[in-house]
Design an enzyme around this catalytic site. Sequence first.
Site, PDB file in Angstrom:
ATOM      1  N   HIS A  55      41.888  48.087 -11.254  1.00  0.00           N
ATOM      2  CA  HIS A  55      41.807  48.821  -9.971  1.00  0.00           C
ATOM      3  C   HIS A  55      41.375  47.887  -8.845  1.00  0.00           C
ATOM      4  O   HIS A  55      40.207  47.507  -8.751  1.00  0.00           O
ATOM      5  CB  HIS A  55      40.824  49.997 -10.067  1.00  0.00           C
ATOM      6  CG  HIS A  55      40.875  50.878  -8.857  1.00  0.00           C
ATOM      7  ND1 HIS A  55      41.386  52.158  -8.882  1.00  0.00           N
ATOM      8  CD2 HIS A  55      40.518  50.655  -7.570  1.00  0.00           C
ATOM      9  CE1 HIS A  55      41.329  52.683  -7.675  1.00  0.00           C
ATOM     10  NE2 HIS A  55      40.797  51.776  -6.842  1.00  0.00           N
ATOM     11  N   HIS A  57      42.536  46.312  -4.564  1.00  0.00           N
ATOM     12  CA  HIS A  57      43.300  46.475  -3.304  1.00  0.00           C
ATOM     13  C   HIS A  57      43.603  45.090  -2.741  1.00  0.00           C
ATOM     14  O   HIS A  57      42.827  44.553  -1.943  1.00  0.00           O
ATOM     15  CB  HIS A  57      42.511  47.317  -2.300  1.00  0.00           C
ATOM     16  CG  HIS A  57      42.298  48.722  -2.754  1.00  0.00           C
ATOM     17  ND1 HIS A  57      43.098  49.766  -2.334  1.00  0.00           N
ATOM     18  CD2 HIS A  57      41.411  49.251  -3.632  1.00  0.00           C
ATOM     19  CE1 HIS A  57      42.695  50.895  -2.932  1.00  0.00           C
ATOM     20  NE2 HIS A  57      41.668  50.598  -3.723  1.00  0.00           N
ATOM     21  N   GLN A 150      47.198  55.902   1.346  1.00  0.00           N
ATOM     22  CA  GLN A 150      45.774  55.802   1.698  1.00  0.00           C
ATOM     23  C   GLN A 150      45.329  56.859   2.722  1.00  0.00           C
ATOM     24  O   GLN A 150      44.207  57.350   2.670  1.00  0.00           O
ATOM     25  CB  GLN A 150      45.495  54.392   2.259  1.00  0.00           C
ATOM     26  CG  GLN A 150      44.038  54.152   2.582  1.00  0.00           C
ATOM     27  CD  GLN A 150      43.539  52.805   2.086  1.00  0.00           C
ATOM     28  OE1 GLN A 150      44.292  51.893   1.769  1.00  0.00           O
ATOM     29  NE2 GLN A 150      42.243  52.681   1.989  1.00  0.00           N
ATOM     30  N   HIS A 208      43.533  57.655  -6.957  1.00  0.00           N
ATOM     31  CA  HIS A 208      42.149  57.734  -6.496  1.00  0.00           C
ATOM     32  C   HIS A 208      41.832  59.225  -6.557  1.00  0.00           C
ATOM     33  O   HIS A 208      42.483  60.012  -5.862  1.00  0.00           O
ATOM     34  CB  HIS A 208      42.024  57.261  -5.056  1.00  0.00           C
ATOM     35  CG  HIS A 208      42.065  55.778  -4.899  1.00  0.00           C
ATOM     36  ND1 HIS A 208      43.171  55.043  -5.175  1.00  0.00           N
ATOM     37  CD2 HIS A 208      41.104  54.912  -4.487  1.00  0.00           C
ATOM     38  CE1 HIS A 208      42.904  53.764  -4.941  1.00  0.00           C
ATOM     39  NE2 HIS A 208      41.656  53.650  -4.526  1.00  0.00           N
ATOM     40  N   GLU A 211      36.918  60.900  -5.263  1.00  0.00           N
ATOM     41  CA  GLU A 211      35.978  59.827  -4.891  1.00  0.00           C
ATOM     42  C   GLU A 211      35.040  60.373  -3.819  1.00  0.00           C
ATOM     43  O   GLU A 211      35.145  60.053  -2.632  1.00  0.00           O
ATOM     44  CB  GLU A 211      36.725  58.588  -4.376  1.00  0.00           C
ATOM     45  CG  GLU A 211      35.785  57.392  -4.178  1.00  0.00           C
ATOM     46  CD  GLU A 211      36.475  56.164  -3.600  1.00  0.00           C
ATOM     47  OE1 GLU A 211      37.667  56.226  -3.293  1.00  0.00           O
ATOM     48  OE2 GLU A 211      35.774  55.135  -3.430  1.00  0.00           O
ATOM     49  N   ASP A 307      37.797  46.873  -7.590  1.00  0.00           N
ATOM     50  CA  ASP A 307      38.173  47.678  -6.424  1.00  0.00           C
ATOM     51  C   ASP A 307      38.303  46.838  -5.146  1.00  0.00           C
ATOM     52  O   ASP A 307      39.352  46.823  -4.523  1.00  0.00           O
ATOM     53  CB  ASP A 307      37.175  48.830  -6.222  1.00  0.00           C
ATOM     54  CG  ASP A 307      37.749  49.988  -5.408  1.00  0.00           C
ATOM     55  OD1 ASP A 307      38.927  49.929  -5.029  1.00  0.00           O
ATOM     56  OD2 ASP A 307      37.000  50.960  -5.163  1.00  0.00           O
ATOM     57  N   TRP A 313      35.381  47.530   3.112  1.00  0.00           N
ATOM     58  CA  TRP A 313      34.480  48.450   2.399  1.00  0.00           C
ATOM     59  C   TRP A 313      33.385  47.728   1.625  1.00  0.00           C
ATOM     60  O   TRP A 313      32.376  48.312   1.280  1.00  0.00           O
ATOM     61  CB  TRP A 313      35.299  49.318   1.424  1.00  0.00           C
ATOM     62  CG  TRP A 313      36.257  50.175   2.157  1.00  0.00           C
ATOM     63  CD1 TRP A 313      35.985  51.395   2.725  1.00  0.00           C
ATOM     64  CD2 TRP A 313      37.631  49.895   2.463  1.00  0.00           C
ATOM     65  NE1 TRP A 313      37.102  51.875   3.352  1.00  0.00           N
ATOM     66  CE2 TRP A 313      38.121  50.977   3.214  1.00  0.00           C
ATOM     67  CE3 TRP A 313      38.489  48.837   2.174  1.00  0.00           C
ATOM     68  CZ2 TRP A 313      39.434  51.043   3.682  1.00  0.00           C
ATOM     69  CZ3 TRP A 313      39.799  48.886   2.641  1.00  0.00           C
ATOM     70  CH2 TRP A 313      40.256  49.981   3.385  1.00  0.00           C
TER      71      TRP A 313
HETATM   72 FE   FE2 Z   1      40.300  51.918  -4.723  1.00  0.00          FE
END
Ligand code: FE2
Length: 426
Positions: A55, A57, A150, A208, A211, A307, A313
């Site tokens: 997982h 990005h 997203q 996802h 979350e 992630d 983030w």
């Molecule tokens: Fe993610």
Amino acid sequence: MFDLLIKNARLQQGLMDIGIKDGKIKSLRRNIDTEATVEIDAEGNFVIPPFVDPHFHLDATLSYGQPRVNQSGTLLEGIEIWGELKPTQTIEDFRDRALEFCRWSVARGTLGLRSHVDITDDRLLAVEALLDVRETMKPYMDIQLVAFPQDGFLRSPKSKENLLRALDMGVDVVGGIPHFERTMGEGGNSVRQLCEIAADKCLLVDMHCDESDDPLSRHIESLSAETMRLGMQGRVTGSHLTSMHSMDNYYVSKLMPLMVEAQMHVVANPLINITLQGRHDSYPKRRGMTRVKELFEAGINVAFGHDCVMDPWYSLGSHDMLEVAGMGLHVGQMTGVEQIQSCFDAVTKNGAEIMKLEGYGIEPGNDANLVILDCKSAFDAIRLRPARLKVIRRGKVIAETQKSHPTVILNGETHEVDFVPAGMKV
Ligand code: FE2
């Protein structure tokens, strides 16, 4: 005659030699004396199949500080920054950052990577860039891409059209983000539509899912039910599932058997979950990671993902999957002997199962993809995060790190410190 012979490799089953020819493991036994073009002495160190990160990005990674740093460190400011950054990025920007990151991954011995790619920008530049990265890196690592809406599948008007275009361009897996749709109902609707698209195209699903810290975010239930309705058992992954941390225990006792029936795979992202969840709490503050220990006990395949690395983030990280395993172990309070092994499996073979990586694992006939760690066990791998002495892909060394143990000088005597107690040295 082998192309490569690795002597004195410590595997789960003890010391072995590994004979490699044409990129495959041909022989695995003690004391192989066949000649080889190249011979490596593993010196009794722990040899493992590569780390797998199921997982990630790649489109956002290594963008730290562009166009500005996330001052609050929160999810919401991260989303704002990504919204500002996305329209300014060219294909080259996406590609260069992702390729630099892949070099970090290889150095860390992570040769399996599933990355989500945002498909809500109509130009699909990130998709184009990451398909190119997947191709460029193919000789070195297995990259799988997930079409990720997203900004929401139903919330963003052209998501469906873009997602279908991305799949036509060659993206591998169908993604989703049901908890981000406008209502619970629309979340459920998105799960149904996305699973139908995947079933129709015979693709895997990785959403996802839930979350948030909202105990009533229950899209994992719909995802499990849709999986069974469409006969996709074993091909669907629920990522994050952080709301499970906060759910009512009775409800979870009904949910888990449903997930088992659907043969659901789960990815927890310990570094991100522990930093982003529980932000609305004062004290006590929830941890937010899904119920990893209980999911393992129920027989569900759970893997850990990184992630994010240095993106809007999460400003930290260097893609060390052993850091992820260590955080998962601590947050999940998994300090039991078998649980520590489970945390190691969560960054290796469990992710490989999610990605359906063929020929994974140190067995004759499989691809010769291996990592020699500067330690003797999975326990010490998590405890010490040792150097990846050699990273081997299809029988060729593609990354090396020198062993480096500190020396301590006390009373004029020099001692090498390897952080292994005398009674545990092998
Ligand atoms: Fe993610």
